[in-house]
Scaffold this active site. Structure first.
Site, PDB file in Angstrom:
ATOM      1  N   HIS A   1     -74.965  15.699   0.032  1.00 45.23           N
ATOM      2  CA  HIS A   1     -76.061  14.914   0.636  1.00 45.23           C
ATOM      3  C   HIS A   1     -75.490  14.090   1.780  1.00 45.23           C
ATOM      4  O   HIS A   1     -74.920  14.641   2.710  1.00 45.23           O
ATOM      5  CB  HIS A   1     -76.710  14.063  -0.459  1.00 45.23           C
ATOM      6  CG  HIS A   1     -77.979  13.344  -0.095  1.00 45.23           C
ATOM      7  ND1 HIS A   1     -78.698  13.578   1.044  1.00 45.23           N
ATOM      8  CD2 HIS A   1     -78.669  12.379  -0.775  1.00 45.23           C
ATOM      9  CE1 HIS A   1     -79.771  12.799   1.063  1.00 45.23           C
ATOM     10  NE2 HIS A   1     -79.773  12.056  -0.026  1.00 45.23           N
TER      11      HIS A   1
ATOM     12  N   HIS B   1     -79.719  23.682   4.166  1.00 41.23           N
ATOM     13  CA  HIS B   1     -80.633  22.582   3.809  1.00 41.23           C
ATOM     14  C   HIS B   1     -81.597  23.067   2.725  1.00 41.23           C
ATOM     15  O   HIS B   1     -81.975  24.224   2.696  1.00 41.23           O
ATOM     16  CB  HIS B   1     -81.430  22.131   5.046  1.00 41.23           C
ATOM     17  CG  HIS B   1     -82.013  20.772   4.888  1.00 41.23           C
ATOM     18  ND1 HIS B   1     -83.219  20.553   4.261  1.00 41.23           N
ATOM     19  CD2 HIS B   1     -81.547  19.558   5.229  1.00 41.23           C
ATOM     20  CE1 HIS B   1     -83.478  19.253   4.255  1.00 41.23           C
ATOM     21  NE2 HIS B   1     -82.483  18.620   4.822  1.00 41.23           N
TER      22      HIS B   1
ATOM     23  N   ASP C   1     -76.117  16.371   9.519  1.00 41.61           N
ATOM     24  CA  ASP C   1     -74.735  15.873   9.359  1.00 41.61           C
ATOM     25  C   ASP C   1     -73.719  16.620  10.210  1.00 41.61           C
ATOM     26  O   ASP C   1     -72.555  16.217  10.279  1.00 41.61           O
ATOM     27  CB  ASP C   1     -74.334  15.984   7.872  1.00 41.61           C
ATOM     28  CG  ASP C   1     -75.158  15.053   7.017  1.00 41.61           C
ATOM     29  OD1 ASP C   1     -75.790  15.519   6.048  1.00 41.61           O
ATOM     30  OD2 ASP C   1     -75.219  13.851   7.343  1.00 41.61           O
TER      31      ASP C   1
HETATM   32  C1  SDX Z   1     -78.666  16.067   3.827  1.00 36.02           C
HETATM   33  O1  SDX Z   1     -82.832  16.923   1.348  1.00 36.02           O
HETATM   34  C2  SDX Z   1     -82.674  16.303   2.472  1.00 36.02           C
HETATM   35  O2  SDX Z   1     -83.618  16.111   3.209  1.00 36.02           O
HETATM   36  C3  SDX Z   1     -81.256  15.851   2.789  1.00 36.02           C
HETATM   37  C4  SDX Z   1     -81.028  15.294   4.176  1.00 36.02           C
HETATM   38  C5  SDX Z   1     -81.720  13.960   4.379  1.00 36.02           C
HETATM   39  O3  SDX Z   1     -82.001  13.612   5.540  1.00 36.02           O
HETATM   40  O4  SDX Z   1     -81.895  13.238   3.376  1.00 36.02           O
HETATM   41  O5  SDX Z   1     -81.488  16.206   5.141  1.00 36.02           O
HETATM   42  C6  SDX Z   1     -79.553  15.029   4.432  1.00 36.02           C
HETATM   43  O6  SDX Z   1     -78.221  15.897   2.733  1.00 36.02           O
HETATM   44  C7  SDX Z   1     -78.390  17.338   4.583  1.00 36.02           C
HETATM   45  C8  SDX Z   1     -77.484  18.334   3.781  1.00 36.02           C
HETATM   46  C9  SDX Z   1     -76.050  17.880   3.894  1.00 36.02           C
HETATM   47  N1  SDX Z   1     -75.174  18.702   3.053  1.00 36.02           N
HETATM   48  C10 SDX Z   1     -74.315  19.577   3.569  1.00 36.02           C
HETATM   49  O7  SDX Z   1     -74.239  19.848   4.769  1.00 36.02           O
HETATM   50  C11 SDX Z   1     -73.388  20.233   2.551  1.00 36.02           C
HETATM   51  C12 SDX Z   1     -73.296  21.741   2.834  1.00 36.02           C
HETATM   52  N2  SDX Z   1     -74.598  22.321   2.562  1.00 36.02           N
HETATM   53  C13 SDX Z   1     -74.779  22.865   1.243  1.00 36.02           C
HETATM   54  O8  SDX Z   1     -74.040  22.345   0.205  1.00 36.02           O
HETATM   55  C14 SDX Z   1     -76.201  23.293   0.969  1.00 36.02           C
HETATM   56  O9  SDX Z   1     -76.702  23.939   2.058  1.00 36.02           O
HETATM   57  C15 SDX Z   1     -77.203  22.235   0.530  1.00 36.02           C
HETATM   58  C16 SDX Z   1     -76.664  21.392  -0.560  1.00 36.02           C
HETATM   59  C17 SDX Z   1     -77.602  21.378   1.684  1.00 36.02           C
HETATM   60  C18 SDX Z   1     -78.378  22.983   0.008  1.00 36.02           C
HETATM   61  O10 SDX Z   1     -77.886  23.683  -1.120  1.00 36.02           O
HETATM   62  P1  SDX Z   1     -78.711  24.875  -1.781  1.00 36.02           P
HETATM   63  O11 SDX Z   1     -80.081  24.375  -2.069  1.00 36.02           O
HETATM   64  O12 SDX Z   1     -77.951  25.497  -2.884  1.00 36.02           O
HETATM   65  O13 SDX Z   1     -78.819  25.870  -0.555  1.00 36.02           O
HETATM   66  P2  SDX Z   1     -79.678  27.124  -0.580  1.00 36.02           P
HETATM   67  O14 SDX Z   1     -80.502  27.265  -1.807  1.00 36.02           O
HETATM   68  O15 SDX Z   1     -80.398  27.127   0.713  1.00 36.02           O
HETATM   69  O16 SDX Z   1     -78.551  28.279  -0.619  1.00 36.02           O
HETATM   70  C19 SDX Z   1     -78.923  29.562  -0.343  1.00 36.02           C
HETATM   71  C20 SDX Z   1     -77.649  30.376  -0.234  1.00 36.02           C
HETATM   72  C21 SDX Z   1     -76.738  30.290  -1.456  1.00 36.02           C
HETATM   73  O17 SDX Z   1     -76.032  31.523  -1.493  1.00 36.02           O
HETATM   74  P3  SDX Z   1     -76.614  32.752  -2.436  1.00 36.02           P
HETATM   75  O18 SDX Z   1     -76.595  32.246  -3.865  1.00 36.02           O
HETATM   76  O19 SDX Z   1     -78.009  33.048  -1.924  1.00 36.02           O
HETATM   77  O20 SDX Z   1     -75.641  33.887  -2.208  1.00 36.02           O
HETATM   78  O21 SDX Z   1     -76.849  29.900   0.856  1.00 36.02           O
HETATM   79  C22 SDX Z   1     -75.586  29.506   0.374  1.00 36.02           C
HETATM   80  C23 SDX Z   1     -75.754  29.239  -1.089  1.00 36.02           C
HETATM   81  O22 SDX Z   1     -74.504  29.412  -1.737  1.00 36.02           O
HETATM   82  N3  SDX Z   1     -75.221  28.289   1.113  1.00 36.02           N
HETATM   83  C24 SDX Z   1     -74.083  28.126   1.789  1.00 36.02           C
HETATM   84  C25 SDX Z   1     -74.171  26.859   2.396  1.00 36.02           C
HETATM   85  N4  SDX Z   1     -75.341  26.293   2.068  1.00 36.02           N
HETATM   86  C26 SDX Z   1     -75.982  27.192   1.277  1.00 36.02           C
HETATM   87  N5  SDX Z   1     -73.005  28.920   1.948  1.00 36.02           N
HETATM   88  C27 SDX Z   1     -71.994  28.424   2.728  1.00 36.02           C
HETATM   89  N6  SDX Z   1     -72.017  27.214   3.340  1.00 36.02           N
HETATM   90  C28 SDX Z   1     -73.089  26.405   3.194  1.00 36.02           C
HETATM   91  N7  SDX Z   1     -73.105  25.210   3.798  1.00 36.02           N
END
Ligand code: SDX
Length: 392
Positions: A229, A270, A327
């Protein structure tokens, strides 16, 4: 009703609440505060004007804005024992540990008789936290640096005041750079609110029990700290520093795609946006403008741009609709302003405080039930107790 999850907004999930504050369209990459597009607010507004909008629902008149700015300015100081409390932390305590602890402690310093059912008490607590979050954040940084407290200079605006509290030292004059202050004000606007993200949902869930607002926001700070997050902005800079050179970008993109590797591309992806995060687009442009205006260059910006380019051309990211989020670029600007990576998430918290308190006020002002998320039980079916002598 299922309790906490009581609404079906019609897009394959359950909604935890109804709200008038912020609208997101994750498919189209749209973000609006009270109906105003984030792009227009970023271009034309100020953080305190946006704060008024989020709290009260409409843009203020010049008189209303001046009165609101006076109110916030009036509450920028903290009780001297708050500074003593901060002094009790280990010198290298993470500033988010200090922020969550100190904000929770404010329930003991302010409004001991706070009645969450009294709108005036609620509004005062909200303004206090907007006003004091920069003061406490800067004090946490100064504690680490071993510098004496710097008191708010109320002749400065919100962002200027924070920079002065962060970087002024008794030994020499400190002039706030207006470019830096404007860049910071923009980042506070972009981080102000974002619908029901993890930390805001936490604030609402804790608030639904009738808990003290300082405790609610302290819980939100704890949720924001996580690298998935708000902690992601700090993790992005650490990641870019670890990659080090454009020639190694491919290696890290490959790591991010490897399911056996826990590494994720920080600042990418996201829960809601399956398109470019509109805030990332604005910050990416601001990076270039701020670095140019400050007469700086930063190889990490070139590295970030190359990383974005390669990822957005890769099927793995395209298929999963993974784009840069808020971010991904923000840390480049914080770094250009001299803010250390450990302070990046507190910067996010300063901007998001107004979203947390606006959402808390909205919930507190409307009849609501205690939050009570349900579960899908996957454990044992009923079974009888077996005495320890019979267990073998
Ligand atoms: C914020 O919610 C909000 O609004 C938050 C925020 C706010 O203003 O409050 O916008 C701020 O928190 C932004 C997010 C910051 N976090 C990061 O940048 C950390 C890296 N991102 C990830 O950890 C991830 O993308 C999340 C946590 C943001 C979302 O996680 P999810 O819900 O598990 O992502 P998803 O369901 O969209 O994933 C789909 C696929 C998965 O792979 P498969 O199982 O389909 O094979 O995409 C993959 C995930 O493993 N994936 C990634 C990835 N993010 C998702 N793979 C590699 N790198 C990534 N960053």
């Amino acid at each position: 009703e299922l309790g906490y999850f009581t609404y079906d907004p019609g897009y394959g999930t359950t909604a935890s609440c109804k709200s008038d504050i912020t609208f997101i369209d994750g498919t189209e990459g749209i973000l609006r505060y009270r109906g105003y597009p984030i792009e227009q607010l970023a271009e034309r507004s100020s953080f305190l004007e946006v704060s008024y909008l989020l709290l009260y629902g409409d843009l203020p008149s010049s008189t209303e804005l001046a009165a609101f700015e006076r109110d916030i300015t009036y509450h920028t100081m903290v009780h001297e024992q708050v500074n003593t409390f901060i002094g009790g932390f280990h010198y290298d305590a993470h500033p988010m540990a200090i922020l969550s602890g100190v904000i929770a402690s404010m329930a003991g310093f302010y409004q001991a008789n706070l009645d969450v059912n009294d709108p005036a008490h609620r509004e005062l607590a909200a303004k206090r936290m907007i006003a004091k979050m920069p003061t406490v954040s800067a004090a946490a940084y100064r504690h680490y640096m071993g510098w004496p407290s710097a008191y708010p200079r109320n002749s400065l605006n919100y962002a200027e005041r924070f920079l002065h509290m962060m970087f002024s030292v008794p030994a020499e004059a400190y002039e706030v750079n207006p470019v830096a202050a404007r860049a910071l004000d923009l980042l506070f606007i972009l981080h102000a609110d974002h619908e029901q993200n993890a930390s805001t949902s936490t604030v609402r869930l804790v608030g639904s029990t009738g808990a003290n607002p300082y405790a609610c926001v302290a819980a939100g700070i704890a949720a924001l700290w996580g690298p998935a997050h708000g902690g992601a902005n700090e993790a992005v800079l650490n990641m870019l520093n670890e990659i080090g050179d454009v020639s190694r970008v491919g290696e890290y993109v490959k790591k991010a795609k490897d399911k056996n590797d826990p590494f994720r591309l920080m600042g990418f992806g996201h829960r809601v946006y399956k398109n470019f995060d509109p805030r990332a687009r604005i910050i990416r442009k601001a990076c270039h403008d701020v670095l140019a205006d400050l007469g700086q260059t930063d190889p990490l910006l070139d590295l970030a741009m190359e990383l974005e380019k390669i990822a957005l051309e890769d099927d793995y990211f395209v298929e999963r609709k993974l784009y840069p989020n808020v971010d991904f670029y923000s840390g480049i600007i914080y770094k250009a302003l001299g803010i250390p990576t450990s302070m990046f998430t507190p910067m996010f918290a300063i901007g998001r405080t107004v979203g947390w308190v606006a959402q808390w006020l909205e919930q507190a002002a409307t009849p609501h039930r205690i939050g009570r998320p349900r579960q899908i039980y996957t454990g044992h079916s009923a079974r009888d107790y077996v005495g320890i002598d019979e267990r073998g």
